[in-house]
Design an enzyme around this catalytic site. Structure first.
Site, PDB file in Angstrom:
ATOM      1  N   CYS A  97       5.247  29.338   4.157  1.00  0.00           N
ATOM      2  CA  CYS A  97       4.999  28.909   2.782  1.00  0.00           C
ATOM      3  C   CYS A  97       5.307  30.094   1.872  1.00  0.00           C
ATOM      4  CB  CYS A  97       3.534  28.480   2.656  1.00  0.00           C
ATOM      5  SG  CYS A  97       3.047  28.068   0.977  1.00  0.00           S
ATOM      6  N   CYS A 130      11.401  27.496  -1.073  1.00  0.00           N
ATOM      7  CA  CYS A 130      10.177  26.761  -0.732  1.00  0.00           C
ATOM      8  C   CYS A 130      10.502  26.026   0.556  1.00  0.00           C
ATOM      9  CB  CYS A 130       9.831  25.763  -1.841  1.00  0.00           C
ATOM     10  SG  CYS A 130       8.524  24.606  -1.366  1.00  0.00           S
TER      11      CYS A 130
HETATM   12  N1  DGL Z   1       5.973  24.861   1.157  1.00  0.00           N
HETATM   13  C1  DGL Z   1       5.376  25.755   0.222  1.00  0.00           C
HETATM   14  C2  DGL Z   1       6.288  26.916  -0.138  1.00  0.00           C
HETATM   15  O1  DGL Z   1       7.156  27.307   0.619  1.00  0.00           O
HETATM   16  C3  DGL Z   1       4.732  25.250  -1.035  1.00  0.00           C
HETATM   17  C4  DGL Z   1       4.445  23.866  -1.340  1.00  0.00           C
HETATM   18  C5  DGL Z   1       3.222  23.710  -2.228  1.00  0.00           C
HETATM   19  O2  DGL Z   1       3.335  23.886  -3.457  1.00  0.00           O
HETATM   20  O3  DGL Z   1       2.161  23.454  -1.654  1.00  0.00           O
HETATM   21  O4  DGL Z   1       6.137  27.503  -1.174  1.00  0.00           O
END
Ligand code: DGL
Length: 272
Positions: A79, A190
């Site tokens: 994340c 993301c």
């Molecule tokens: N998958 C997450 C990232 O790489 C974020 C998604 C979210 O906002 O929860 O930032």
């Protein structure tokens, strides 16, 4: 907690939701013999719009708990919104090697021909000092159009839950890139976004190259397991992967096909 999730060869993959599956896809391609424990912290989803202090407080209690429950060989914070903020903290409070997923600024800066790039990430990742430092270090001479979008995150969630993607919304989010024909490289900053890579590519056309961090993370994971002597032999029996939500979720049955396809057959609520 079942005893079967405790295994020194576990790879723990963490995200707010399903985005980390884009990293799990690359890790399981590189290391198909390793069991994955996936933690989706839906209790605080979406991370991209959470205040910094909420994410830091959450990390302080959650990661030591996850480490002691699952005893993984490695923790991947899949994340960008979390890694760009909590990586140092998680490393300080755990004994397990921790890999963070952060925007692939350097590889993108290396391949752009026009020197103009787009960074697609969450609002949190876009605003972080960590991201500014990466840009200053690797792409200071490039022009970067930054788009912080929670709409793209929710579109990726929709897709994996079997709902129709709203293409008009994707187009609207990407307008600053669509209207700048000099941009030739897009960083998917993301982990949710590689899951809608095709839709993003269709919207932007083939003039842009989409870069994400998945393969690099899989290579790094392989390297760390190998130097710590924790890489399982390729002949090991096929593992069962485990997917754990941190809070109740009434959409689990919608997500089940996408999880089964990826080998996650144990799906549960962890109450972490
Ligand atoms: N998958 C997450 C990232 O790489 C974020 C998604 C979210 O906002 O929860 O930032």
């Amino acid at each position: 907690m079942t005893h079967s999730t405790r295994s020194p060869s576990n790879i723990l993959i963490f995200d707010s939701g399903i985005g980390g599956l884009s990293i799990a896809d690359e890790v399981t391609r590189a290391l198909p013999q390793h069991p994955i424990v996936y933690i989706a912290d839906n209790r605080l989803y979406p991370y991209g719009i959470q205040p910094d202090n909420a994410l830091l407080a959450r990390a302080k209690t959650l990661f030591p708990t996850l480490e002691s429950h699952y005893q993984p060989a490695i923790i991947i914070i899949a994340c960008n919104s979390a890694s760009t903020l909590i990586l140092d903290e998680v490393r300080a409070i755990t004994q397990t090697p921790v890999i963070g997923v952060v925007p692939a600024i350097k590889p993108a800066a290396d391949i752009t021909q026009t020197g103009q790039m787009g960074l697609l990430a969450t609002k949190g990742t876009i605003s972080r000092q960590y991201t500014a430092d990466l840009i200053a270090e690797f792409a200071s001479h490039h022009k970067i159009t930054k788009i912080g979008s929670d709409i793209l995150v929710s579109q990726a969630e929709r897709k994996l839950h079997g709902y129709i993607i709203e293409e008009a919304l994707i187009e609207k989010e990407l307008a600053p890139i669509i209207t700048n024909s000099a941009i030739d490289t897009i960083i998917l900053g993301c982990t949710h976004f590689p899951l809608i890579k095709q839709e993003i590519q269709n919207t932007l056309g083939n003039r842009v190259h989409l870069i994400d961090s998945g393969e690099a993370i899989a290579r790094r994971t392989t390297h760390i397991l190998s130097i710590s002597n924790q890489q399982l032999p390729p002949t090991s029996p096929p593992p069962t992967h485990t997917f754990i939500f941190t809070a109740e979720n009434n959409q689990v049955s919608k997500l089940t096909p996408a999880l089964h396809t990826r080998g996650f057959f144990t799906i549960k609520i962890g109450n972490h």
